[in-house]
Design an enzyme around this catalytic site. Structure first.
Site, short mmCIF file in Angstrom:
data_model
loop_
_atom_site.label_atom_id
_atom_site.label_comp_id
_atom_site.label_asym_id
_atom_site.label_seq_id
_atom_site.Cartn_x
_atom_site.Cartn_y
_atom_site.Cartn_z
CG HIS A 90 -1.89 -1.11 1.28
ND1 HIS A 90 -2.93 -1.26 0.39
CD2 HIS A 90 -1.98 -2.18 2.13
CE1 HIS A 90 -3.63 -2.35 0.69
NE2 HIS A 90 -3.07 -2.92 1.75
CG HIS A 117 3.06 5.60 6.53
ND1 HIS A 117 2.79 5.48 7.87
CD2 HIS A 117 1.98 6.26 6.01
CE1 HIS A 117 1.62 6.02 8.16
NE2 HIS A 117 1.11 6.51 7.03
CG HIS A 119 -0.23 8.74 2.57
ND1 HIS A 119 -1.07 7.64 2.45
CD2 HIS A 119 0.13 8.80 3.89
CE1 HIS A 119 -1.21 7.07 3.65
NE2 HIS A 119 -0.49 7.74 4.53
CD GLU A 129 -3.56 9.74 3.54
OE1 GLU A 129 -4.25 8.93 2.91
OE2 GLU A 129 -3.25 9.60 4.74
CG HIS A 142 0.96 10.34 7.82
ND1 HIS A 142 -0.11 9.67 7.25
CD2 HIS A 142 0.78 11.65 7.54
CE1 HIS A 142 -0.90 10.54 6.66
NE2 HIS A 142 -0.38 11.75 6.81
CB THR A 225 -5.38 8.26 6.49
OG1 THR A 225 -4.07 7.71 6.34
CG2 THR A 225 -5.32 9.53 7.32
CB THR A 226 -5.07 2.84 5.86
OG1 THR A 226 -4.35 2.62 7.08
CG2 THR A 226 -4.24 3.68 4.91
#
Length: 307
Positions: A90, A117, A119, A129, A142, A225-226
């Site tokens: 992901h 991690h 995004h 995000e 994040h 957020t996941t």
């Protein structure tokens, strides 16, 4: 008995055909895909449709000045460490020694680091995000922390405010950020899902904005957020972005999702905040630089986006 067996077969077929236990980002959703995109995450976990979901669009004129949001106190962030980086299907994640901690900033406890991690978008385009006044940055990092008394992120998520996440934006720069050289190079070894590589000589402080640019930030209570989209997460989103060249941003898109598709647009769309407050930090420390002092004054007046 025959009817019971038929029902079991139908359920089994439904699970196989729908991929009911898997989630994905919107770019992975096709007519023949078996994963659930962001609009359907709540079908996998009901928390994804609750009222304090993340990310959100931060409307600066509606933020509330909070002088309790003082500068953070970081421990271990300047130390070099070795990290295991992984393509988890992901995103790309990197482990952080749990001896690294953060406190202050009106956090209710000391929180120890777990991992960080990213995004991102596609080819350096919009991919963060969170958004600020509708502006979406190319990428967002994040750094995930949990209260120091917990031994696992899973246990910390069971308690309100058990997890605190620091969010950092990235902006496109004309020149490469040399401090990210090792990390960007490591991405070449993480193309496929479950690929891992060791990264040594990494320092969290080198990845972050300068110290004087860490005093302006936003605070709100949201969620992961996941999936499972667990709420009760304390969010801190820093205002000043980190510069990366377009080539460095594009390097992240060389990774692949576990379905083999290019790992692009790895962000959840912003969620409604249902009127919950978002706070902004105030300048309560003496700053020697006139430029930084002016920036703080503008921030306190709600003008930071114009500065």
């Amino acid at each position: 008995m025959r009817a019971h067996v038929t029902r079991l077969l139908l359920v089994s077929v439904w699970i196989v055909c729908t991929g009911a236990a898997d989630w994905c980002y919107q770019t992975q959703v096709t007519c023949d895909s078996q994963c659930k995109g962001p609009d359907s995450w709540h079908e996998l976990n009901g928390d994804c449709k609750k009222n304090r979901q993340s990310p959100i669009n931060i409307v600066t004129r509606k933020t509330i000045l909070d002088h309790k949001l003082t500068p953070f106190i970081f421990s271990g962030y300047q130390e070099a460490f070795s990290s295991t980086m992984k393509n988890n299907g992901h995103t790309v994640t990197a482990t952080v020694p749990q001896s690294f901690t953060v406190r202050g900033g009106n956090l209710e406890s000391t929180y120890k680091a777990v991992q960080f991690h990213f995004h991102w978008g596609v080819n350096g385009s919009a991919g963060s995000e969170h958004t600020i006044d509708g502006e979406q940055y190319p990428m967002e990092m994040h750094i995930v922390h949990m209260k120091e008394e917990f031994d696992s992120l899973k246990n910390a998520l069971m308690v309100k405010h058990g997890v605190a996440v620091l969010g950092f934006f990235y902006e496109k720069s004309n020149s490469a950020n040399s401090k990210y050289g090792k990390l960007i190079e490591a991405l070449t070894k993480l193309e496929s899902t479950d690929a891992t590589t060791m990264l040594s000589g990494l320092s969290l402080s080198n990845l972050l904005p300068s110290e004087e640019n860490m005093t302006n930030y936003y605070r709100y209570e949201g969620s992961l957020t996941t999936p499972n989209c667990t709420e009760g997460v304390v969010w801190t989103v820093f205002e000043h972005p980190i510069p990366l060249s377009n080539e460095q941003l594009v390097a992240f898109t060389s990774l692949k999702f576990k379905d083999g598709k290019p790992m692009i647009k790895t962000f959840r769309p912003v969620q409604p905040n249902h009127g919950y407050p978002v706070y902004r930090s105030g300048c309560t420390v003496i700053l020697l630089s006139y430029t930084v002092l002016l920036a703080c004054a503008c921030s306190a007046l709600g003008l930071s986006r114009l500065y």
